[in-house]
Design a protein around this motif. Sequence first.
Motif: not given
Length: 129
Positions: A62-63, A97, A101-102, A106
């Motif tokens: 996923e990462t 990105r 995402k992180y 978020s």
Amino acid sequence: SDWSSDVCSSDLVSREKRNEWMGRAAAIIAPTQYIEPFGSVVVEAALTGTPAITTDFGAFTETVEQGVTGFRCNVLGDFVRAAEHVKFLNPGMIRARACVKYSLDSATIAYRDYFNRLMTLWDAGWNTL
């Protein structure tokens, strides 16, 4: 002094210096056989624009977006090819990105949505849209 107190010293490497060094790296290599539940070092690297070369286990699926933010490998030849190809990845895109995402923003939204869903547990249950 014993080596462990030197290695664990909080002033050994500042966060800024670590980020600078990591950001200048060609890639971070994480060849673990452990089923990583998250693997935060890969995310930390991505936040500096540094791609990851990892195994294909656990959270790395996923990462690490294959061929975009790094490479997930299964055998030695995969690692060799990944090391040759990381120079073609876009550090700015990797960082962007990771920020999407992180980032704390978020995470805040994700936690808010999660806790809002928890509040519906006593509504109509499964049938709640």
